[in-house]
Design a protein around this motif. Structure first.
Motif, PDB file in Angstrom:
ATOM      1  N   LEU A   1      33.549  37.128  37.580  1.00  0.00           N
ATOM      2  CA  LEU A   1      32.327  36.345  37.804  1.00  0.00           C
ATOM      3  C   LEU A   1      31.266  37.174  38.520  1.00  0.00           C
ATOM      4  CD1 LEU A   1      33.819  32.882  38.815  1.00  0.00           C
ATOM      5  CD2 LEU A   1      32.702  33.488  36.652  1.00  0.00           C
ATOM      6  N   SER A   2      31.686  38.025  39.448  1.00  0.00           N
ATOM      7  CA  SER A   2      30.732  38.894  40.148  1.00  0.00           C
ATOM      8  C   SER A   2      30.043  39.834  39.174  1.00  0.00           C
ATOM      9  CB  SER A   2      31.435  39.720  41.223  1.00  0.00           C
ATOM     10  OG  SER A   2      31.840  38.911  42.275  1.00  0.00           O
ATOM     11  N   GLN A   3      30.810  40.384  38.246  1.00  0.00           N
ATOM     12  CA  GLN A   3      30.218  41.258  37.234  1.00  0.00           C
ATOM     13  C   GLN A   3      29.171  40.499  36.419  1.00  0.00           C
ATOM     14  OE1 GLN A   3      32.694  44.098  34.923  1.00  0.00           O
ATOM     15  NE2 GLN A   3      34.388  42.990  35.900  1.00  0.00           N
ATOM     16  N   LEU A   4      29.522  39.282  36.031  1.00  0.00           N
ATOM     17  CA  LEU A   4      28.590  38.482  35.229  1.00  0.00           C
ATOM     18  C   LEU A   4      27.385  38.033  36.048  1.00  0.00           C
ATOM     19  CD1 LEU A   4      31.125  36.409  33.143  1.00  0.00           C
ATOM     20  CD2 LEU A   4      29.555  38.159  32.292  1.00  0.00           C
ATOM     21  N   GLY A   5      27.544  37.932  37.349  1.00  0.00           N
ATOM     22  CA  GLY A   5      26.424  37.593  38.214  1.00  0.00           C
ATOM     23  C   GLY A   5      25.415  38.721  38.306  1.00  0.00           C
ATOM     24  N   GLU A   6      25.897  39.942  38.160  1.00  0.00           N
ATOM     25  CA  GLU A   6      25.016  41.106  38.212  1.00  0.00           C
ATOM     26  C   GLU A   6      24.359  41.389  36.865  1.00  0.00           C
ATOM     27  OE1 GLU A   6      27.303  44.377  39.700  1.00  0.00           O
ATOM     28  OE2 GLU A   6      27.849  43.295  41.516  1.00  0.00           O
TER      29      GLU A   6
END
Length: 112
Positions: free
Chosen positions: A25-30
């Motif tokens: 999710l962090s990757q997709l947030g970036e």
């Protein structure tokens, strides 16, 4: 006893409980639109294992997937997290008051 059940909220918290899924999710947030291969690259696990994590995130409504040709792209959807934050916010006053009492107690215990 109150029987509080919100299966959508349960799925959200269950999905967020895993560190690999939080990292995805962090990757997709970036970067909003990433392929499954791009998402899997930083992890030392098989692509099928990453796909299982993405299935859990998708079932919880935290991501959407779309297929264009052979590329499967993932996108973050924040609504379930917004609902989880709303649920947690109800208890913020309790936590804040408890921490304020703890701070006051600690200050009272310090020698002058």
């Amino acid at each position: 006893m109150v029987n509080y059940q919100d299966s959508k909220l349960d799925r959200t918290f269950a999905a967020l409980s895993d560190p690999t899924r939080r990292a995805l999710l962090s990757q997709l947030g970036e970067r909003q639109d990433m392929s499954v291969t791009e998402l899997a690259r930083p992890f030392s696990m098989s692509l099928p294992a990453v796909m299982k994590h993405l299935d859990v995130l998708s079932d919880a409504g935290l991501i959407t997937r779309s297929k264009t040709g052979r590329r499967v792209a993932c996108r973050l959807t924040a609504e379930p997290m917004r609902e989880a934050v709303s649920w947690l916010t109800r208890y913020e006053t309790f936590w804040a008051e408890g921490l304020d009492r703890l701070a006051a107690y600690a200050e009272a215990q310090e020698p002058s």
